[in-house]
Motif scaffolding. Structure first.
Motif, PDB file in Angstrom:
ATOM      1  N   LEU A  22     -76.704 -42.223 -28.247  1.00  0.00           N
ATOM      2  CA  LEU A  22     -76.406 -42.538 -29.641  1.00  0.00           C
ATOM      3  C   LEU A  22     -75.061 -43.249 -29.680  1.00  0.00           C
ATOM      4  N   VAL A  23     -74.927 -44.280 -30.523  1.00  0.00           N
ATOM      5  CA  VAL A  23     -73.644 -44.977 -30.661  1.00  0.00           C
ATOM      6  C   VAL A  23     -73.205 -44.957 -32.124  1.00  0.00           C
ATOM      7  N   PHE A  24     -71.887 -44.939 -32.307  1.00  0.00           N
ATOM      8  CA  PHE A  24     -71.309 -44.926 -33.640  1.00  0.00           C
ATOM      9  C   PHE A  24     -70.124 -45.892 -33.651  1.00  0.00           C
TER      10      PHE A  24
ATOM     11  N   ALA B  22     -58.476 -42.812 -34.407  1.00  0.00           N
ATOM     12  CA  ALA B  22     -59.054 -42.810 -35.752  1.00  0.00           C
ATOM     13  C   ALA B  22     -59.811 -44.117 -35.983  1.00  0.00           C
ATOM     14  N   GLY B  23     -61.005 -44.015 -36.525  1.00  0.00           N
ATOM     15  CA  GLY B  23     -61.830 -45.197 -36.751  1.00  0.00           C
ATOM     16  C   GLY B  23     -62.411 -45.788 -35.492  1.00  0.00           C
ATOM     17  N   GLY B  24     -62.316 -45.053 -34.376  1.00  0.00           N
ATOM     18  CA  GLY B  24     -62.814 -45.543 -33.104  1.00  0.00           C
ATOM     19  C   GLY B  24     -64.322 -45.491 -32.989  1.00  0.00           C
TER      20      GLY B  24
ATOM     21  N   VAL C 292     -78.025 -35.222 -36.870  1.00  0.00           N
ATOM     22  CA  VAL C 292     -78.652 -34.978 -38.171  1.00  0.00           C
ATOM     23  C   VAL C 292     -77.731 -35.571 -39.228  1.00  0.00           C
ATOM     24  N   LYS C 293     -78.299 -36.209 -40.240  1.00  0.00           N
ATOM     25  CA  LYS C 293     -77.492 -36.817 -41.295  1.00  0.00           C
ATOM     26  C   LYS C 293     -76.540 -35.790 -41.886  1.00  0.00           C
ATOM     27  N   GLY C 294     -75.270 -36.175 -41.972  1.00  0.00           N
ATOM     28  CA  GLY C 294     -74.252 -35.302 -42.555  1.00  0.00           C
ATOM     29  C   GLY C 294     -73.654 -34.294 -41.596  1.00  0.00           C
ATOM     30  N   SER C 295     -74.156 -34.246 -40.361  1.00  0.00           N
ATOM     31  CA  SER C 295     -73.673 -33.273 -39.384  1.00  0.00           C
ATOM     32  C   SER C 295     -72.742 -33.966 -38.400  1.00  0.00           C
ATOM     33  N   LYS C 296     -71.449 -33.631 -38.455  1.00  0.00           N
ATOM     34  CA  LYS C 296     -70.441 -34.305 -37.642  1.00  0.00           C
ATOM     35  C   LYS C 296     -69.431 -33.291 -37.104  1.00  0.00           C
ATOM     36  N   PHE C 297     -68.566 -33.772 -36.218  1.00  0.00           N
ATOM     37  CA  PHE C 297     -67.408 -33.000 -35.781  1.00  0.00           C
ATOM     38  C   PHE C 297     -66.227 -33.968 -35.732  1.00  0.00           C
TER      39      PHE C 297
ATOM     40  N   THR D 124     -66.804 -43.224 -40.419  1.00  0.00           N
ATOM     41  CA  THR D 124     -67.734 -43.582 -41.492  1.00  0.00           C
ATOM     42  C   THR D 124     -69.187 -43.260 -41.150  1.00  0.00           C
ATOM     43  N   ALA D 125     -69.453 -42.735 -39.956  1.00  0.00           N
ATOM     44  CA  ALA D 125     -70.831 -42.366 -39.587  1.00  0.00           C
ATOM     45  C   ALA D 125     -71.340 -41.289 -40.536  1.00  0.00           C
ATOM     46  N   ASP D 126     -72.626 -41.387 -40.922  1.00  0.00           N
ATOM     47  CA  ASP D 126     -73.158 -40.401 -41.871  1.00  0.00           C
ATOM     48  C   ASP D 126     -73.710 -39.168 -41.178  1.00  0.00           C
ATOM     49  N   GLY D 127     -73.527 -39.071 -39.891  1.00  0.00           N
ATOM     50  CA  GLY D 127     -73.997 -37.919 -39.133  1.00  0.00           C
ATOM     51  C   GLY D 127     -74.345 -38.347 -37.726  1.00  0.00           C
TER      52      GLY D 127
END
Length: 299
Positions: free
Chosen positions: A121-123, A155-157, A134-139, A128-131
């Motif tokens: 998976l890439v972000f 930050a923002g990386g 699972v959508k909304g699930s982040k750390f 600003t990733a939405d998850g």
């Protein structure tokens, strides 16, 4: 959501496939119901459980599992650096080396490559990733790295999550060339990193044992690699020499038995991930690709 099959995009076949999960019945019993999760909390997340299973996989009789495993999961034995009959136990087979040219490294000074075989998976912007799974699930990066000051610099990386299944080649490599510093251990639990578990609780990735390494590169500045342990992966072994220049695609280390995960972090604006990876990840679909294949372009 968690009971749904695990689907991923196969980059080489350009098709969506369903993952064949080793021990899927046990995994779903362990993570898809409260009683199973209690057993995980009480027993399987703890280091002694993985040490016990690792010892079992190092016994000579475990070698009898190798050929049936290769046949069941259609693993290409022609890639192995030695014959399947030469491994002394299953764990030795599990972290097997491959022939030198089994994983070609994508050429180009500006090209970054996948650090491991697996589902990725890439972000482009972690803030600003939405998850993730699972959508909304982040750390947060601070939680992952255990270092607020370092996290602030990224930050923002951009982030790549590479998930290795037990059937995958289990050595990890440098995605870029540069100079790698000392590795830093953050001790933790050993939860599963399968989507079956992560759909319930993504925070397993920041609660698990992990190793953090900074790579100083001429084109991308500082790049961070984080190897994450998991159930039955109590051993994360580093094979590189800190302070020595490393080449893109050079081996960094290996995981002993089990599934595991490698997370790679680039500073803001330092990489442009390939379009197919971004498209699939936007829909929370992992892309299967092999170590050394093209990940994106350093900017």
């Amino acid at each position: 959501m968690s009971a749904a099959p695990i689907r991923f995009y196969h980059r080489y076949k350009q098709a969506v496939e369903v993952e064949r999960v080793l021990g899927e019945r046990w995994m779903r019993l362990a993570y898809d119901n409260p009683a199973g999760r209690f057993v995980v909390w009480l027993l399987t997340r703890r280091a002694f459980f993985s040490r016990w299973y690792g010892h079992k996989m190092r016994k000579p009789e475990s070698a009898l599992r190798i050929l049936p495993f290769i046949a069941k999961y259609d693993i290409d034995a022609d890639e192995f650096a030695k014959s399947p009959f030469d491994y002394k136990n299953f764990n030795e087979f599990f972290f097997r080396a491959l022939k030198p040219h089994a994983r070609p490294i994508a050429a180009g000074d500006a090209v970054a490559v996948f650090p491991a075989d697996g589902r990725h998976l890439v972000f482009p912007n972690v803030d600003t990733a939405d998850g993730f799974y699972v959508k909304g699930s982040k750390f947060s990066l601070a939680e992952l790295l255990g270092d607020d000051a370092l996290a602030a610099k990224f930050a923002g990386g951009s982030m790549l999550i590479s998930r290795l299944c037990p059937v995958d080649y289990h050595r990890f490599h440098f995605p870029v060339g540069g100079t790698a510093g000392d590795s830093r251990l953050i001790n933790g639990w050993l939860y599963s990193v399968s989507p079956i578990a992560l759909r319930h609780r993504l925070r397993y990735l920041i609660e698990n044992k992990r190793v953090v390494t900074l790579i100083e590169t001429p084109r991308a500045g500082t790049v961070i690699m984080v190897e994450v342990g998991a159930t039955n992966v109590g051993s994360i072994q580093q094979s590189y020499v800190p302070g020595r220049p490393v080449q893109k695609g050079e081996e960094k280390g290996l995981f002993a038995f089990g599934g595991s995960c490698v997370i790679t972090i680039f500073a803001a604006g330092r990489i442009r991930f390939d379009a197919d990876l971004v498209e699939q990840s936007r829909n929370h679909v992992e892309t299967y690709a092999r170590m050394g294949d093209r990940l994106g372009t350093l900017t």
